[in-house]
Design an enzyme around this catalytic site. Structure first.
Site, PDB file in Angstrom:
ATOM      1  N   ASN A 211       0.856  -1.197   0.000  1.00 13.09           N
ATOM      2  CA  ASN A 211       0.000   0.000   0.000  1.00 13.09           C
ATOM      3  C   ASN A 211       0.888   1.242   0.000  1.00 13.09           C
ATOM      4  O   ASN A 211       2.111   1.132  -0.049  1.00 13.09           O
ATOM      5  CB  ASN A 211      -0.939  -0.013   1.212  1.00 13.09           C
ATOM      6  CG  ASN A 211      -0.163  -0.112   2.501  1.00 13.09           C
ATOM      7  OD1 ASN A 211       0.625   0.758   2.845  1.00 13.09           O
ATOM      8  ND2 ASN A 211      -0.349  -1.217   3.225  1.00 13.09           N
ATOM      9  N   LYS A 289       9.771 -16.980 -10.191  1.00 10.77           N
ATOM     10  CA  LYS A 289       8.978 -15.904 -10.796  1.00 10.77           C
ATOM     11  C   LYS A 289       7.863 -16.515 -11.657  1.00 10.77           C
ATOM     12  O   LYS A 289       8.123 -17.381 -12.496  1.00 10.77           O
ATOM     13  CB  LYS A 289       9.885 -15.018 -11.654  1.00 10.77           C
ATOM     14  CG  LYS A 289       9.169 -13.812 -12.198  1.00 10.77           C
ATOM     15  CD  LYS A 289      10.064 -12.977 -13.076  1.00 10.77           C
ATOM     16  CE  LYS A 289       9.230 -11.936 -13.783  1.00 10.77           C
ATOM     17  NZ  LYS A 289       9.829 -11.490 -15.016  1.00 10.77           N
ATOM     18  N   ASP A 305      -3.515 -10.088  12.880  1.00  7.63           N
ATOM     19  CA  ASP A 305      -3.778  -8.700  13.280  1.00  7.63           C
ATOM     20  C   ASP A 305      -2.859  -8.383  14.468  1.00  7.63           C
ATOM     21  O   ASP A 305      -3.101  -8.830  15.596  1.00  7.63           O
ATOM     22  CB  ASP A 305      -5.257  -8.542  13.660  1.00  7.63           C
ATOM     23  CG  ASP A 305      -5.614  -7.079  13.864  1.00  7.63           C
ATOM     24  OD1 ASP A 305      -4.818  -6.343  14.506  1.00  7.63           O
ATOM     25  OD2 ASP A 305      -6.662  -6.656  13.367  1.00  7.63           O
ATOM     26  N   ILE A 306      -1.805  -7.625  14.190  1.00 10.64           N
ATOM     27  CA  ILE A 306      -0.762  -7.384  15.205  1.00 10.64           C
ATOM     28  C   ILE A 306      -1.326  -6.575  16.375  1.00 10.64           C
ATOM     29  O   ILE A 306      -1.060  -6.873  17.544  1.00 10.64           O
ATOM     30  CB  ILE A 306       0.446  -6.655  14.566  1.00 10.64           C
ATOM     31  CG1 ILE A 306       0.956  -7.467  13.365  1.00 10.64           C
ATOM     32  CG2 ILE A 306       1.559  -6.433  15.581  1.00 10.64           C
ATOM     33  CD1 ILE A 306       1.959  -6.735  12.490  1.00 10.64           C
ATOM     34  N   PHE A 324      -3.890   2.879  15.095  1.00 11.20           N
ATOM     35  CA  PHE A 324      -4.309   3.907  14.143  1.00 11.20           C
ATOM     36  C   PHE A 324      -5.526   3.374  13.383  1.00 11.20           C
ATOM     37  O   PHE A 324      -5.768   2.168  13.356  1.00 11.20           O
ATOM     38  CB  PHE A 324      -3.186   4.219  13.146  1.00 11.20           C
ATOM     39  CG  PHE A 324      -2.313   5.364  13.573  1.00 11.20           C
ATOM     40  CD1 PHE A 324      -1.431   5.214  14.633  1.00 11.20           C
ATOM     41  CD2 PHE A 324      -2.371   6.586  12.926  1.00 11.20           C
ATOM     42  CE1 PHE A 324      -0.618   6.260  15.033  1.00 11.20           C
ATOM     43  CE2 PHE A 324      -1.566   7.648  13.312  1.00 11.20           C
ATOM     44  CZ  PHE A 324      -0.695   7.481  14.364  1.00 11.20           C
ATOM     45  N   LYS A 342     -10.557  -4.395  18.584  1.00  8.04           N
ATOM     46  CA  LYS A 342      -9.134  -4.769  18.723  1.00  8.04           C
ATOM     47  C   LYS A 342      -8.658  -4.678  20.171  1.00  8.04           C
ATOM     48  O   LYS A 342      -7.546  -5.052  20.491  1.00  8.04           O
ATOM     49  CB  LYS A 342      -8.282  -3.875  17.824  1.00  8.04           C
ATOM     50  CG  LYS A 342      -8.681  -3.987  16.343  1.00  8.04           C
ATOM     51  CD  LYS A 342      -7.577  -3.593  15.413  1.00  8.04           C
ATOM     52  CE  LYS A 342      -8.016  -3.659  13.967  1.00  8.04           C
ATOM     53  NZ  LYS A 342      -6.937  -3.943  13.039  1.00  8.04           N
TER      54      LYS A 342
END
Ligand code: PMT
Length: 399
Positions: A211, A289, A305-306, A324, A342
């Site tokens: 991202n 590849k 999910d840390i 965040f 969370k």
């Protein structure tokens, strides 16, 4: 003022009537056990003499950019290296302007230009100069650079006018600096962990899913924690940013590696997870590849999910876990959902639907959601200032 003991302060005195108060600043610093070296600008010499400064500081007074006594000594570098902190008092409109534009035509401005030390600025000028738009713009730049402005106060001025522009009293300035060192001393007992940047989820050895995260926001948080005395570990996904002096940098690529590095860095007092972790990874990563025509679709599986993992850690959960939320709509609702799902303590929400804030930009605009209240729509700020705002709140919470 016990936190000033043995501290090395470089005092820059510019040309304003308030320069006479700088002598009292030197006296108070010396009384508190600080070592004081002084740069007196050419204009400053019109108000106080090098002799009075040297008598009080018991050190040579520096005035010239080029040192004819010892040509191998570059004062602008050695003075900056020597100092724990630089204080400019009084700072005139002229010097403020020079620093904001990065000019370096005398020793004072060149030292500031060459320095990576904390800089405190105590402005002193006529009220109309203080209110002048150029001065306001210049000061805004200095704040964005991370310099701290002390005062000025409202009062009667040497020119007979009344208003804002009077330099803060020496005691106020000294107190400010003492608190700065006290804060650092106090925070040295805290360990902090920050995650930053994107993760790369490899499809094959040369292709990956990722991202737009640049890592800037997380790096600024780590920088601010470090500057405030925290023992700081920064776990960074792939970015183009340089390491930060004093911060323990752990470089990772994937979400799995980021989770492992996070768990290995525990225990910490606070964790701030600002990284943009890819939610999915490739199910069967190819070792070779992939040929163009040999694949039609990718199979994905969820990444760990840390933030959730850390927030629910049985034995090693940090006292304060800050996540965040990068949102493009329904910011409040989505952030509150993340806060509760969370199980973290705070969520810093940012709108990532615009180009001038959030991902990649140097600026951000955040809202902070706590378990029972919120601070919504803080003004748009440089990411460095957003980081300082967050770190100030962390310090209050931990104390
Ligand atoms: O890096 P910059 O260019 O400076 O941009 C900063 C930023 C926009 C990336 C940053 O301010 C930000 O918003 N970071 C969080 C990005 C994100 O992934 O948000 P999220 O809403 O998808 O995730 C919520 C929280 O869970 C985040 O703390 C995230 O780190 C964490 N998470 C998400 C997924 C996952 N698998 N593990 C996680 O720990």
């Amino acid at each position: 003022m016990k936190n000033l003991n043995s501290k090395k302060i470089l005092l820059i005195i510019c040309g304003g009537i308030a320069a006479y108060k700088s002598l009292e600043i030197i006296r108070l610093l010396k009384k508190s056990g600080s070592k004081v070296k002084t740069i007196l600008t050419n204009n400053g010499k019109n108000f106080i003499t090098p002799l009075s400064v040297t008598s009080l500081s018991q050190e040579k007074v520096y005035t010239d950019l080029f040192n004819s006594d010892n040509e191998s000594e570059m004062d602008h570098i050695s003075l900056s290296r020597w100092a724990d902190l630089i204080l400019i008092a009084p700072a005139t409109a002229n010097t403020i302007s020079k620093i904001s534009y990065g000019l370096s035509d005398d020793l004072a401005s060149t030292v500031v230009f060459a320095s990576d030390k904390k800089i405190f600025i105590a402005p002193a000028m006529n009220v109309r100069m203080w209110e002048n738009q150029s001065n306001k713009d210049n000061l805004k730049k200095l704040i964005d650079f991370g310099h701290e402005i002390i005062g000025p106060e409202i009062g009667e001025m040497a020119c007979g006018e009344y208003g804002k522009g009077k330099m803060s009293e020496p005691e106020v300035i000294i107190n400010h600096i003492n608190n700065y060192f006290k804060n650092i001393e106090n925070n040295k007992r805290f360990k902090a962990l920050v995650t930053a940047g994107p993760t790369h989820e490899y499809i094959d050895p040369v292709r990956f899913i990722s991202n737009k995260s640049s890592g800037k926001q997380g790096y600024e948080i780590a920088r601010s924690l470090n500057e405030n005395g925290f023992d700081t570990t920064l776990i960074s996904g792939p970015t183009n940013l340089s390491s930060i002096k004093g911060v323990n940098l752990i470089k990772v690529k994937s979400a799995d590696e980021m989770l492992e590095a996070t768990l290995n860095s525990l225990p910490t007092d606070v964790a701030i997870l600002s990284s943009a972790v890819a939610d999915f990874k490739i199910k069967n990563k190819e070792k070779e590849k992939i040929k163009k025509n040999s694949i039609s679709e990718l199979s994905l599986e969820k990444n760990p999910d840390i933030l959730k993992h850390l927030s629910n850690h049985n034995s090693l959960r940090p006292k304060l876990v800050v996540g965040f939320a990068a949102e493009t709509s329904s910011i409040k609702n989505n952030s509150l959902k993340k806060l509760s799902e969370k199980n973290c303590d705070w969520i810093i929400a940012n709108d990532v639907s615009k180009d001038d804030i959030g991902f990649e930009s140097d600026f951000n605009k955040v809202s902070i959601f706590y378990k029972n209240n919120s601070e919504e729509n803080l003004p748009k700020m440089k990411k460095s200032n957003v980081a300082n705002e967050i770190v100030n709140r962390i310090i209050s919470q931990l104390n």
